[in-house]
Write a protein that holds these residues in place. Structure first.
Motif, PDB file in Angstrom:
ATOM      1  N   ALA A   1       9.926   2.925  -1.866  1.00  0.00           N
ATOM      2  CA  ALA A   1       9.641   3.138  -0.444  1.00  0.00           C
ATOM      3  C   ALA A   1       8.158   2.909  -0.175  1.00  0.00           C
ATOM      4  N   ALA A   2       7.869   2.504   1.048  1.00  0.00           N
ATOM      5  CA  ALA A   2       6.476   2.324   1.473  1.00  0.00           C
ATOM      6  C   ALA A   2       6.390   2.604   2.972  1.00  0.00           C
TER       7      ALA A   2
ATOM      8  N   SER B   1       3.096   2.237   8.342  1.00  0.00           N
ATOM      9  CA  SER B   1       1.734   2.332   8.871  1.00  0.00           C
ATOM     10  C   SER B   1       0.701   1.788   7.896  1.00  0.00           C
ATOM     11  N   ALA B   2       0.906   2.001   6.601  1.00  0.00           N
ATOM     12  CA  ALA B   2      -0.054   1.527   5.608  1.00  0.00           C
ATOM     13  C   ALA B   2       0.099   0.042   5.315  1.00  0.00           C
ATOM     14  N   ASN B   3       1.222  -0.548   5.697  1.00  0.00           N
ATOM     15  CA  ASN B   3       1.493  -1.949   5.388  1.00  0.00           C
ATOM     16  C   ASN B   3       1.649  -2.810   6.630  1.00  0.00           C
ATOM     17  N   SER B   4       1.289  -2.269   7.763  1.00  0.00           N
ATOM     18  CA  SER B   4       1.398  -2.986   9.026  1.00  0.00           C
ATOM     19  C   SER B   4       0.190  -3.883   9.236  1.00  0.00           C
ATOM     20  N   VAL B   5       0.437  -5.046   9.792  1.00  0.00           N
ATOM     21  CA  VAL B   5      -0.659  -5.959  10.103  1.00  0.00           C
ATOM     22  C   VAL B   5      -1.453  -5.437  11.292  1.00  0.00           C
ATOM     23  N   ILE B   6      -0.751  -4.922  12.273  1.00  0.00           N
ATOM     24  CA  ILE B   6      -1.367  -4.428  13.500  1.00  0.00           C
ATOM     25  C   ILE B   6      -0.964  -2.969  13.664  1.00  0.00           C
ATOM     26  N   THR B   7      -1.911  -2.069  13.628  1.00  0.00           N
ATOM     27  CA  THR B   7      -1.590  -0.653  13.739  1.00  0.00           C
ATOM     28  C   THR B   7      -1.247  -0.283  15.177  1.00  0.00           C
ATOM     29  N   GLY B   8      -0.455   0.773  15.289  1.00  0.00           N
ATOM     30  CA  GLY B   8      -0.099   1.269  16.604  1.00  0.00           C
ATOM     31  C   GLY B   8       1.131   0.628  17.193  1.00  0.00           C
ATOM     32  N   TRP B   9       1.907  -0.068  16.387  1.00  0.00           N
ATOM     33  CA  TRP B   9       3.113  -0.726  16.894  1.00  0.00           C
ATOM     34  C   TRP B   9       4.341   0.008  16.407  1.00  0.00           C
TER      35      TRP B   9
ATOM     36  N   ASN C   1       0.834  -1.210   0.000  1.00  0.00           N
ATOM     37  CA  ASN C   1       0.000   0.000   0.000  1.00  0.00           C
ATOM     38  C   ASN C   1       0.865   1.256   0.000  1.00  0.00           C
ATOM     39  N   ASN C   2       0.470   2.248  -0.783  1.00  0.00           N
ATOM     40  CA  ASN C   2       1.089   3.573  -0.849  1.00  0.00           C
ATOM     41  C   ASN C   2       2.588   3.557  -1.152  1.00  0.00           C
ATOM     42  N   PRO C   3       3.030   2.802  -2.150  1.00  0.00           N
ATOM     43  CA  PRO C   3       4.465   2.819  -2.461  1.00  0.00           C
ATOM     44  C   PRO C   3       4.836   4.037  -3.298  1.00  0.00           C
ATOM     45  N   THR C   4       6.102   4.418  -3.233  1.00  0.00           N
ATOM     46  CA  THR C   4       6.635   5.458  -4.104  1.00  0.00           C
ATOM     47  C   THR C   4       7.871   4.892  -4.798  1.00  0.00           C
ATOM     48  N   VAL C   5       7.980   5.169  -6.092  1.00  0.00           N
ATOM     49  CA  VAL C   5       9.121   4.720  -6.891  1.00  0.00           C
ATOM     50  C   VAL C   5       9.834   5.962  -7.396  1.00  0.00           C
ATOM     51  N   THR C   6      11.135   6.055  -7.118  1.00  0.00           N
ATOM     52  CA  THR C   6      11.941   7.189  -7.530  1.00  0.00           C
ATOM     53  C   THR C   6      13.061   6.701  -8.437  1.00  0.00           C
ATOM     54  N   ILE C   7      13.228   7.377  -9.571  1.00  0.00           N
ATOM     55  CA  ILE C   7      14.268   7.027 -10.534  1.00  0.00           C
ATOM     56  C   ILE C   7      15.313   8.130 -10.534  1.00  0.00           C
ATOM     57  N   SER C   8      16.570   7.725 -10.412  1.00  0.00           N
ATOM     58  CA  SER C   8      17.658   8.701 -10.403  1.00  0.00           C
ATOM     59  C   SER C   8      18.755   8.234 -11.361  1.00  0.00           C
ATOM     60  N   PRO C   9      19.148   9.016 -12.317  1.00  0.00           N
ATOM     61  CA  PRO C   9      18.673  10.343 -12.675  1.00  0.00           C
ATOM     62  C   PRO C   9      17.283  10.288 -13.299  1.00  0.00           C
ATOM     63  N   ALA C  10      16.543  11.367 -13.139  1.00  0.00           N
ATOM     64  CA  ALA C  10      15.147  11.396 -13.600  1.00  0.00           C
ATOM     65  C   ALA C  10      15.036  11.227 -15.112  1.00  0.00           C
ATOM     66  N   ASN C  11      15.992  11.734 -15.843  1.00  0.00           N
ATOM     67  CA  ASN C  11      15.974  11.608 -17.307  1.00  0.00           C
ATOM     68  C   ASN C  11      16.946  10.505 -17.751  1.00  0.00           C
TER      69      ASN C  11
ATOM     70  N   VAL D   1       9.855   2.018   5.070  1.00  0.00           N
ATOM     71  CA  VAL D   1      10.748   0.964   4.601  1.00  0.00           C
ATOM     72  C   VAL D   1      11.160   1.306   3.170  1.00  0.00           C
ATOM     73  N   THR D   2      12.467   1.255   2.895  1.00  0.00           N
ATOM     74  CA  THR D   2      12.970   1.576   1.564  1.00  0.00           C
ATOM     75  C   THR D   2      13.903   0.489   1.060  1.00  0.00           C
ATOM     76  N   ALA D   3      14.019   0.433  -0.256  1.00  0.00           N
ATOM     77  CA  ALA D   3      14.969  -0.464  -0.902  1.00  0.00           C
ATOM     78  C   ALA D   3      15.474   0.217  -2.163  1.00  0.00           C
ATOM     79  N   LYS D   4      16.741  -0.047  -2.495  1.00  0.00           N
ATOM     80  CA  LYS D   4      17.353   0.555  -3.679  1.00  0.00           C
ATOM     81  C   LYS D   4      17.999  -0.527  -4.528  1.00  0.00           C
ATOM     82  N   ALA D   5      18.028  -0.267  -5.819  1.00  0.00           N
ATOM     83  CA  ALA D   5      18.773  -1.104  -6.750  1.00  0.00           C
ATOM     84  C   ALA D   5      19.443  -0.181  -7.765  1.00  0.00           C
ATOM     85  N   THR D   6      20.701  -0.456  -8.062  1.00  0.00           N
ATOM     86  CA  THR D   6      21.456   0.366  -8.993  1.00  0.00           C
ATOM     87  C   THR D   6      22.024  -0.530 -10.085  1.00  0.00           C
ATOM     88  N   MET D   7      21.814  -0.111 -11.332  1.00  0.00           N
ATOM     89  CA  MET D   7      22.366  -0.840 -12.475  1.00  0.00           C
ATOM     90  C   MET D   7      22.914   0.155 -13.479  1.00  0.00           C
ATOM     91  N   MET D   8      23.868  -0.329 -14.283  1.00  0.00           N
ATOM     92  CA  MET D   8      24.486   0.507 -15.290  1.00  0.00           C
ATOM     93  C   MET D   8      23.778   0.372 -16.634  1.00  0.00           C
TER      94      MET D   8
END
Length: 137
Positions: free
Chosen positions: A108-109, A112-120, A83-93, A127-134
């Motif tokens: 990134a996500a 709170s939107a992906n928690s099984v139990i709210t309020g924890w 739920n509610n992920p954001t994808v960012t590309i760098s460089p943008a062009n 939570v974020t993750a990155k991958a870089t390729m040439m």
């Protein structure tokens, strides 16, 4: 002959097991819920890593555009229910960049939107993750 399996409870010990259970149960429940929540966030982190990798892989294909990269990430994120992920590309062009340019995809996500139990614990985390390729072509 006396049967040793049917011994009587000594006086004053009739409610000990119930009292011990009442003390231990809240601790066990908190541990169980914490384990479920931690496993949920590990699953989320792994999903974001896979989405970032697949999007980065698509960005190295000749002729790939931003919508292709976004679609590759979204396909995994939707399939795994993020739920509610954001994808960012760098460089943008990245399409206009010359070969041997590194492209980084960050996914990134919010916890709170992906928690099984709210309020924890993970409600305030992102939570974020990155991958870089040439870019090779």
């Amino acid at each position: 002959m006396r049967n040793s399996f049917h011994q009587r409870t000594p006086p004053g010990r009739s409610g000990v097991a119930a009292a011990e259970f009442a003390v231990c149960l809240p601790i066990l429940v908190v541990l169980l819920i914490g384990t479920i929540e931690a496993c949920s966030m590990i699953y989320l982190k792994q999903t974001l890593s896979i989405a970032a990798y697949e999007a980065a892989r698509v960005s190295t294909i000749p002729g790939a555009v931003t919508s292709d990269v976004q679609a590759a990430a979204d396909a995994i994120l939707v399939a795994r229910g993020v739920n509610n992920p954001t994808v960012t590309i760098s460089p943008a062009n990245f399409e206009a960049q010359p070969p041997e340019t590194w492209t980084t995809i960050t996914v990134a996500a919010p916890g709170s939107a992906n928690s099984v139990i709210t309020g924890w614990y993970y409600d305030q985390q992102t939570v974020t993750a990155k991958a870089t390729m040439m870019k090779e072509f």
